[in-house]
Motif scaffolding. Structure first.
Motif, PDB file in Angstrom:
ATOM      1  N   SER A 186       0.837  -1.197   0.000  1.00 22.19           N
ATOM      2  CA  SER A 186       0.000   0.000   0.000  1.00 22.19           C
ATOM      3  C   SER A 186       0.874   1.248   0.000  1.00 22.19           C
ATOM      4  O   SER A 186       1.979   1.253   0.535  1.00 22.19           O
ATOM      5  CB  SER A 186      -0.940   0.009   1.206  1.00 22.19           C
ATOM      6  OG  SER A 186      -0.203   0.078   2.416  1.00 22.19           O
ATOM      7  N   VAL A 187       0.376   2.307  -0.616  1.00 25.35           N
ATOM      8  CA  VAL A 187       1.120   3.552  -0.753  1.00 25.35           C
ATOM      9  C   VAL A 187       0.506   4.627   0.134  1.00 25.35           C
ATOM     10  O   VAL A 187      -0.683   4.951   0.013  1.00 25.35           O
ATOM     11  CB  VAL A 187       1.135   4.030  -2.219  1.00 25.35           C
ATOM     12  CG1 VAL A 187       1.852   5.370  -2.346  1.00 25.35           C
ATOM     13  CG2 VAL A 187       1.792   2.986  -3.117  1.00 25.35           C
ATOM     14  N   CYS A 188       1.316   5.176   1.025  1.00 26.16           N
ATOM     15  CA  CYS A 188       0.882   6.236   1.932  1.00 26.16           C
ATOM     16  C   CYS A 188       1.624   7.521   1.604  1.00 26.16           C
ATOM     17  O   CYS A 188       2.859   7.557   1.654  1.00 26.16           O
ATOM     18  CB  CYS A 188       1.150   5.855   3.389  1.00 26.16           C
ATOM     19  SG  CYS A 188       0.283   4.379   3.943  1.00 26.16           S
ATOM     20  N   SER A 189       0.882   8.553   1.268  1.00 30.31           N
ATOM     21  CA  SER A 189       1.476   9.837   0.903  1.00 30.31           C
ATOM     22  C   SER A 189       1.461  10.761   2.114  1.00 30.31           C
ATOM     23  O   SER A 189       0.429  10.914   2.784  1.00 30.31           O
ATOM     24  CB  SER A 189       0.680  10.448  -0.254  1.00 30.31           C
ATOM     25  OG  SER A 189       1.154  11.734  -0.573  1.00 30.31           O
ATOM     26  N   LEU A 190       2.583  11.378   2.428  1.00 25.95           N
ATOM     27  CA  LEU A 190       2.649  12.339   3.531  1.00 25.95           C
ATOM     28  C   LEU A 190       2.275  13.717   3.008  1.00 25.95           C
ATOM     29  O   LEU A 190       2.941  14.257   2.114  1.00 25.95           O
ATOM     30  CB  LEU A 190       4.053  12.360   4.132  1.00 25.95           C
ATOM     31  CG  LEU A 190       4.335  11.380   5.270  1.00 25.95           C
ATOM     32  CD1 LEU A 190       3.554  11.776   6.535  1.00 25.95           C
ATOM     33  CD2 LEU A 190       4.037   9.950   4.896  1.00 25.95           C
ATOM     34  N   ARG A 191       1.184  14.279   3.582  1.00 23.12           N
ATOM     35  CA  ARG A 191       0.698  15.574   3.131  1.00 23.12           C
ATOM     36  C   ARG A 191       0.297  16.422   4.320  1.00 23.12           C
ATOM     37  O   ARG A 191      -0.243  15.923   5.309  1.00 23.12           O
ATOM     38  CB  ARG A 191      -0.513  15.395   2.213  1.00 23.12           C
ATOM     39  CG  ARG A 191      -0.148  14.919   0.840  1.00 23.12           C
ATOM     40  CD  ARG A 191      -1.311  14.702  -0.097  1.00 23.12           C
ATOM     41  NE  ARG A 191      -2.566  15.309   0.304  1.00 23.12           N
ATOM     42  CZ  ARG A 191      -3.759  14.908  -0.183  1.00 23.12           C
ATOM     43  NH1 ARG A 191      -3.809  13.898  -1.043  1.00 23.12           N
ATOM     44  NH2 ARG A 191      -4.861  15.492   0.199  1.00 23.12           N
ATOM     45  N   ALA A 192       0.541  17.730   4.223  1.00 23.26           N
ATOM     46  CA  ALA A 192       0.226  18.642   5.321  1.00 23.26           C
ATOM     47  C   ALA A 192      -1.276  18.759   5.550  1.00 23.26           C
ATOM     48  O   ALA A 192      -1.720  19.008   6.678  1.00 23.26           O
ATOM     49  CB  ALA A 192       0.826  20.020   5.033  1.00 23.26           C
ATOM     50  N   ASP A 193      -2.069  18.557   4.492  1.00 23.57           N
ATOM     51  CA  ASP A 193      -3.519  18.729   4.628  1.00 23.57           C
ATOM     52  C   ASP A 193      -4.258  17.422   4.904  1.00 23.57           C
ATOM     53  O   ASP A 193      -5.487  17.377   4.894  1.00 23.57           O
ATOM     54  CB  ASP A 193      -4.090  19.381   3.369  1.00 23.57           C
ATOM     55  CG  ASP A 193      -3.877  18.528   2.118  1.00 23.57           C
ATOM     56  OD1 ASP A 193      -3.094  17.541   2.189  1.00 23.57           O
ATOM     57  OD2 ASP A 193      -4.468  18.842   1.072  1.00 23.57           O
ATOM     58  N   ALA A 194      -3.531  16.340   5.167  1.00 21.84           N
ATOM     59  CA  ALA A 194      -4.185  15.043   5.395  1.00 21.84           C
ATOM     60  C   ALA A 194      -4.911  15.045   6.734  1.00 21.84           C
ATOM     61  O   ALA A 194      -4.436  15.613   7.720  1.00 21.84           O
ATOM     62  CB  ALA A 194      -3.146  13.927   5.360  1.00 21.84           C
ATOM     63  N   SER A 195      -6.068  14.387   6.763  1.00 27.38           N
ATOM     64  CA  SER A 195      -6.868  14.337   7.995  1.00 27.38           C
ATOM     65  C   SER A 195      -6.467  13.177   8.901  1.00 27.38           C
ATOM     66  O   SER A 195      -6.682  13.227  10.113  1.00 27.38           O
ATOM     67  CB  SER A 195      -8.355  14.222   7.647  1.00 27.38           C
ATOM     68  OG  SER A 195      -8.595  13.059   6.852  1.00 27.38           O
ATOM     69  N   GLU A 196      -5.867  12.120   8.342  1.00 27.11           N
ATOM     70  CA  GLU A 196      -5.474  10.970   9.148  1.00 27.11           C
ATOM     71  C   GLU A 196      -4.030  11.124   9.622  1.00 27.11           C
ATOM     72  O   GLU A 196      -3.153  11.520   8.858  1.00 27.11           O
ATOM     73  CB  GLU A 196      -5.612   9.674   8.346  1.00 27.11           C
ATOM     74  CG  GLU A 196      -5.345   8.421   9.188  1.00 27.11           C
ATOM     75  CD  GLU A 196      -5.673   7.132   8.460  1.00 27.11           C
ATOM     76  OE1 GLU A 196      -5.404   6.056   9.025  1.00 27.11           O
ATOM     77  OE2 GLU A 196      -6.195   7.212   7.328  1.00 27.11           O
ATOM     78  N   SER A 197      -3.806  10.805  10.893  1.00 25.67           N
ATOM     79  CA  SER A 197      -2.479  10.975  11.483  1.00 25.67           C
ATOM     80  C   SER A 197      -1.564   9.791  11.172  1.00 25.67           C
ATOM     81  O   SER A 197      -2.000   8.637  11.175  1.00 25.67           O
ATOM     82  CB  SER A 197      -2.594  11.129  13.003  1.00 25.67           C
ATOM     83  OG  SER A 197      -1.335  11.020  13.620  1.00 25.67           O
ATOM     84  N   LEU A 198      -0.299  10.099  10.940  1.00 26.27           N
ATOM     85  CA  LEU A 198       0.721   9.065  10.774  1.00 26.27           C
ATOM     86  C   LEU A 198       0.742   8.134  11.987  1.00 26.27           C
ATOM     87  O   LEU A 198       0.936   6.928  11.840  1.00 26.27           O
ATOM     88  CB  LEU A 198       2.093   9.732  10.605  1.00 26.27           C
ATOM     89  CG  LEU A 198       3.325   8.839  10.768  1.00 26.27           C
ATOM     90  CD1 LEU A 198       3.436   7.862   9.601  1.00 26.27           C
ATOM     91  CD2 LEU A 198       4.587   9.692  10.870  1.00 26.27           C
ATOM     92  N   PHE A 199       0.519   8.673  13.167  1.00 29.51           N
ATOM     93  CA  PHE A 199       0.683   7.898  14.394  1.00 29.51           C
ATOM     94  C   PHE A 199      -0.518   7.015  14.727  1.00 29.51           C
ATOM     95  O   PHE A 199      -0.411   6.092  15.521  1.00 29.51           O
ATOM     96  CB  PHE A 199       0.977   8.842  15.562  1.00 29.51           C
ATOM     97  CG  PHE A 199       2.133   9.751  15.295  1.00 29.51           C
ATOM     98  CD1 PHE A 199       3.422   9.250  15.129  1.00 29.51           C
ATOM     99  CD2 PHE A 199       1.937  11.116  15.147  1.00 29.51           C
ATOM    100  CE1 PHE A 199       4.486  10.083  14.847  1.00 29.51           C
ATOM    101  CE2 PHE A 199       3.007  11.958  14.870  1.00 29.51           C
ATOM    102  CZ  PHE A 199       4.276  11.439  14.715  1.00 29.51           C
ATOM    103  N   SER A 200      -1.657   7.289  14.100  1.00 32.42           N
ATOM    104  CA  SER A 200      -2.831   6.442  14.334  1.00 32.42           C
ATOM    105  C   SER A 200      -3.030   5.406  13.224  1.00 32.42           C
ATOM    106  O   SER A 200      -3.748   4.417  13.421  1.00 32.42           O
ATOM    107  CB  SER A 200      -4.094   7.305  14.452  1.00 32.42           C
ATOM    108  OG  SER A 200      -4.339   8.008  13.241  1.00 32.42           O
TER     109      SER A 200
END
Length: 258
Positions: A186-200
């Motif tokens: 799966s591909v996860c994009s890091l974005r400043a406007d994302a609603s889901e947290s990296l840590f959750s």
């Protein structure tokens, strides 16, 4: 004539070779007993004094026979004739491989990969490699197109960890991510406007986290391939973090799954 098996083995070997240039980086490599030097290249126009004399003494102690070249040929080897200072070394990096070879033998335990999309600052690239090598990252997808080259500034910023880092080489990132998705990653994009947290976020299997350019972030072509966008919660009006800091958070967030 060599058979196809010989060619394949030879190509696999050179996929793991990093050519370092510049007198100080080459000397530091020669003085590091943990590194395996495949070849030492020297321009025949060099004078033997100063740092060059130290290089030759270090090579002799290690049993490395210098290969002498004309200046133009040395520039072709180093791929940076303006900055190579007439010397280059081929260093074997056992953890380097092509992404396609890695995907063919994808390990069974869930893999955490880091993909770099246009990291142009050498210091940032070096620090990212250092953090990824230290943390919970199984492979760094590094495209030749769009990212800084693995030169002396990257090596210095990585504190030499680039030689041991699990770099997965590819030509360009969008095609590499499509190959990852085909392999079940799966591909996860890091974005400043994302609603889901990296840590959750808890990936259900293999996952590749994509870090974008220092100024523009993840490119549109890459972002279109993402299965999910992730962000980092921030306070006090801070809008973004340095990309190398973000890489550290990704690398060590893997311990949350342990």
């Amino acid at each position: 004539m060599n058979g196809p098996g010989d060619y394949t083995a030879r190509k696999a070997f050179f996929d793991r070779v990093l050519t370092v240039y510049g007198r100080k980086p080459v000397l530091e490599a020669l003085l590091d007993p943990a590194l395996t030097l495949h070849a030492l290249h020297i321009a025949d126009s060099n004078r033997d004094g100063g740092v060059m004399a130290e290089i030759l003494r270090a090579a002799q102690r290690r049993g490395v026979e210098p290969r002498y070249h004309g200046r133009a040929e040395l520039a072709r080897i180093s791929r940076n004739g303006r900055q190579d200072q007439g010397v280059a070394a081929d260093i074997l990096c056992p953890a380097f491989q092509r992404l396609e070879d890695y995907l063919e033998k994808l390990p069974a335990p869930p893999q955490r990969l880091l993909a770099l999309d246009g990291i142009t600052n050498p210091q940032n690239l070096g620090m990212i490699i250092r953090s990824a090598a230290a943390g919970q990252i199984d492979g760094i997808v590094l495209a030749k197109r769009g990212n800084a080259a693995l030169g002396p500034l990257v090596i210095k910023a990585s504190a030499g960890t680039v030689y041991r880092a699990p770099l997965l080489a590819c030509a360009e990132l969008p095609a590499a991510l499509r190959a990852c998705k085909t392999a079940g990653i799966s591909v996860c994009s890091l974005r400043a406007d994302a609603s889901e947290s990296l840590f959750s976020h808890r990936p259900g299997g293999h996952c590749v986290y994509v870090l974008g350019n220092e100024t523009e972030g993840v490119s549109a072509a890459t972002d279109a391939l993402a299965d999910v966008a992730l962000g980092i919660p921030m306070r006090n009006g801070v809008e973004s973090l340095n990309v190398a800091v973000t890489a550290s958070l990704i690398a060590f967030s893997g311990y949350l799954d342990k």
